[in-house]
Enzyme design. Sequence first.
Site, PDB file in Angstrom:
ATOM      1  N   ASN A  57      -9.275 -31.190 -38.743  1.00 50.94           N
ATOM      2  CA  ASN A  57      -9.545 -29.801 -39.089  1.00 50.94           C
ATOM      3  C   ASN A  57      -9.018 -29.524 -40.502  1.00 50.94           C
ATOM      4  O   ASN A  57      -7.835 -29.706 -40.773  1.00 50.94           O
ATOM      5  CB  ASN A  57      -8.869 -28.881 -38.072  1.00 50.94           C
ATOM      6  CG  ASN A  57      -9.256 -27.428 -38.250  1.00 50.94           C
ATOM      7  OD1 ASN A  57      -9.221 -26.901 -39.356  1.00 50.94           O
ATOM      8  ND2 ASN A  57      -9.616 -26.764 -37.159  1.00 50.94           N
ATOM      9  N   HIS A 117      -6.544 -25.649 -43.052  1.00 47.39           N
ATOM     10  CA  HIS A 117      -5.327 -25.337 -43.790  1.00 47.39           C
ATOM     11  C   HIS A 117      -5.289 -25.953 -45.181  1.00 47.39           C
ATOM     12  O   HIS A 117      -4.404 -25.619 -45.986  1.00 47.39           O
ATOM     13  CB  HIS A 117      -4.104 -25.692 -42.960  1.00 47.39           C
ATOM     14  CG  HIS A 117      -3.993 -24.803 -41.757  1.00 47.39           C
ATOM     15  ND1 HIS A 117      -3.866 -23.440 -41.866  1.00 47.39           N
ATOM     16  CD2 HIS A 117      -4.059 -25.062 -40.428  1.00 47.39           C
ATOM     17  CE1 HIS A 117      -3.831 -22.894 -40.661  1.00 47.39           C
ATOM     18  NE2 HIS A 117      -3.953 -23.865 -39.778  1.00 47.39           N
ATOM     19  N   HIS A 143     -13.190 -23.920 -39.111  1.00 47.87           N
ATOM     20  CA  HIS A 143     -13.333 -22.679 -38.351  1.00 47.87           C
ATOM     21  C   HIS A 143     -13.664 -21.549 -39.321  1.00 47.87           C
ATOM     22  O   HIS A 143     -12.835 -21.164 -40.143  1.00 47.87           O
ATOM     23  CB  HIS A 143     -12.025 -22.392 -37.601  1.00 47.87           C
ATOM     24  CG  HIS A 143     -12.076 -21.177 -36.729  1.00 47.87           C
ATOM     25  ND1 HIS A 143     -11.014 -20.795 -35.926  1.00 47.87           N
ATOM     26  CD2 HIS A 143     -13.039 -20.240 -36.511  1.00 47.87           C
ATOM     27  CE1 HIS A 143     -11.326 -19.691 -35.267  1.00 47.87           C
ATOM     28  NE2 HIS A 143     -12.550 -19.328 -35.625  1.00 47.87           N
ATOM     29  N   ARG A 168     -13.806 -17.976 -39.681  1.00 48.94           N
ATOM     30  CA  ARG A 168     -13.316 -16.784 -39.001  1.00 48.94           C
ATOM     31  C   ARG A 168     -13.976 -15.522 -39.539  1.00 48.94           C
ATOM     32  O   ARG A 168     -14.436 -15.482 -40.681  1.00 48.94           O
ATOM     33  CB  ARG A 168     -11.794 -16.670 -39.166  1.00 48.94           C
ATOM     34  CG  ARG A 168     -10.994 -17.565 -38.237  1.00 48.94           C
ATOM     35  CD  ARG A 168      -9.509 -17.360 -38.467  1.00 48.94           C
ATOM     36  NE  ARG A 168      -8.719 -17.992 -37.420  1.00 48.94           N
ATOM     37  CZ  ARG A 168      -8.308 -17.377 -36.317  1.00 48.94           C
ATOM     38  NH1 ARG A 168      -8.618 -16.106 -36.110  1.00 48.94           N
ATOM     39  NH2 ARG A 168      -7.594 -18.008 -35.415  1.00 48.94           N
ATOM     40  N   ARG A 173     -10.184 -15.932 -43.566  1.00 45.28           N
ATOM     41  CA  ARG A 173      -8.821 -16.141 -44.076  1.00 45.28           C
ATOM     42  C   ARG A 173      -8.643 -17.499 -44.728  1.00 45.28           C
ATOM     43  O   ARG A 173      -7.733 -17.691 -45.534  1.00 45.28           O
ATOM     44  CB  ARG A 173      -7.792 -15.958 -42.964  1.00 45.28           C
ATOM     45  CG  ARG A 173      -7.843 -17.018 -41.878  1.00 45.28           C
ATOM     46  CD  ARG A 173      -6.768 -16.812 -40.834  1.00 45.28           C
ATOM     47  NE  ARG A 173      -6.930 -15.569 -40.111  1.00 45.28           N
ATOM     48  CZ  ARG A 173      -6.204 -15.248 -39.036  1.00 45.28           C
ATOM     49  NH1 ARG A 173      -5.275 -16.078 -38.605  1.00 45.28           N
ATOM     50  NH2 ARG A 173      -6.410 -14.115 -38.401  1.00 45.28           N
ATOM     51  N   GLU A 226     -16.132 -24.571 -35.643  1.00 46.60           N
ATOM     52  CA  GLU A 226     -15.512 -23.671 -34.680  1.00 46.60           C
ATOM     53  C   GLU A 226     -15.891 -22.244 -35.044  1.00 46.60           C
ATOM     54  O   GLU A 226     -15.860 -21.874 -36.225  1.00 46.60           O
ATOM     55  CB  GLU A 226     -13.988 -23.828 -34.695  1.00 46.60           C
ATOM     56  CG  GLU A 226     -13.516 -25.183 -34.209  1.00 46.60           C
ATOM     57  CD  GLU A 226     -12.006 -25.301 -34.183  1.00 46.60           C
ATOM     58  OE1 GLU A 226     -11.501 -26.252 -33.547  1.00 46.60           O
ATOM     59  OE2 GLU A 226     -11.325 -24.458 -34.799  1.00 46.60           O
ATOM     60  N   THR A 236      -5.563 -19.624 -33.081  1.00 43.41           N
ATOM     61  CA  THR A 236      -6.219 -19.385 -31.803  1.00 43.41           C
ATOM     62  C   THR A 236      -5.199 -19.419 -30.667  1.00 43.41           C
ATOM     63  O   THR A 236      -4.485 -20.404 -30.495  1.00 43.41           O
ATOM     64  CB  THR A 236      -7.317 -20.440 -31.554  1.00 43.41           C
ATOM     65  OG1 THR A 236      -8.211 -20.427 -32.668  1.00 43.41           O
ATOM     66  CG2 THR A 236      -8.087 -20.108 -30.286  1.00 43.41           C
ATOM     67  N   GLU A 251     -13.530 -28.229 -24.877  1.00 48.49           N
ATOM     68  CA  GLU A 251     -12.319 -28.644 -25.576  1.00 48.49           C
ATOM     69  C   GLU A 251     -11.154 -27.961 -24.888  1.00 48.49           C
ATOM     70  O   GLU A 251     -11.083 -26.730 -24.842  1.00 48.49           O
ATOM     71  CB  GLU A 251     -12.361 -28.272 -27.057  1.00 48.49           C
ATOM     72  CG  GLU A 251     -11.097 -28.719 -27.795  1.00 48.49           C
ATOM     73  CD  GLU A 251     -11.201 -28.623 -29.304  1.00 48.49           C
ATOM     74  OE1 GLU A 251     -10.155 -28.384 -29.945  1.00 48.49           O
ATOM     75  OE2 GLU A 251     -12.314 -28.776 -29.833  1.00 48.49           O
ATOM     76  N   HIS A 287      -5.222 -28.411 -30.253  1.00 50.04           N
ATOM     77  CA  HIS A 287      -4.368 -27.276 -30.583  1.00 50.04           C
ATOM     78  C   HIS A 287      -2.905 -27.638 -30.383  1.00 50.04           C
ATOM     79  O   HIS A 287      -2.486 -28.010 -29.291  1.00 50.04           O
ATOM     80  CB  HIS A 287      -4.688 -26.017 -29.781  1.00 50.04           C
ATOM     81  CG  HIS A 287      -4.233 -24.769 -30.491  1.00 50.04           C
ATOM     82  ND1 HIS A 287      -4.863 -24.263 -31.595  1.00 50.04           N
ATOM     83  CD2 HIS A 287      -3.169 -23.964 -30.286  1.00 50.04           C
ATOM     84  CE1 HIS A 287      -4.233 -23.191 -32.033  1.00 50.04           C
ATOM     85  NE2 HIS A 287      -3.190 -22.985 -31.264  1.00 50.04           N
TER      86      HIS A 287
END
Length: 246
Positions: free
Chosen positions: A12, A15, A48, A50, A54, A75, A106, A156, A196
């Site tokens: 992922n 970040h 992801h 959003r 963000r 995502e 999440t 998932e 996660h």
Amino acid sequence: MNRSWPMKLGVNIDHVATLRQARHTPYPNLSMAIAAAEQGGADAITLHLREDRRHIQDADVLAIHDHVQTRVNLEMAATDEMIDIACRIRPRDCCIVPERREELTTEGGLDVKGQQSRLSVARKQLAAAGIRVSLFIEPDVSLLPIVQAIGAPAIELHTGRYANLAPGIERDQELVRLKKMSAQAHAAGIQVNAGHGLDYENVGVIAEIPELVELNIGHSIVCRAIFVGLEQATREMKALMQVART
């Protein structure tokens, strides 16, 4: 079940984008991050988009296929806006996740019971665009009939609760729940992924669950990359997963 087949890792990159958005600079460059993760053994690139944008931006999603050599896993929440974007971009996979503006990340799985009708419609729309749909859910076997009714070919499992618990009875019980859900979903013909809160300390126990196909991990890999680079951080995570699996 034979654990000898290799487990897949989706990295992922959210970040990496978080660092970029902190000062709205053109760096760190996501295409370079994608290349480094893939060189380190990533089997998929997860991102992801959003509602509040963000970290990942629309332009990132629009350009993703220009950079990814493996597979894109998007995502997203099951909103009209996100479904429209996904159907235009057509990633290989979409994982539908819950989303609240005020959350840091999440927090828990989808309310598939309360949103069954909406999720069924979303799944059909995405499938019509050739996208495989996964539902991000808690490891609760009572949810399995609802997943089947929705028609999702993959799930998932939310591993955040396991990851956040201290060693002890509660953590052991959560691991049992993850194992039980994985076994029953696999037996029902549903692909089982997980993610996660997974890091270099706890990933091995999760990777040992034989029915799991893919782990999606981001934050801990990006944090490790500060010290060793993203390619090496990805390679180290993938190696831990494979050792646990074999």
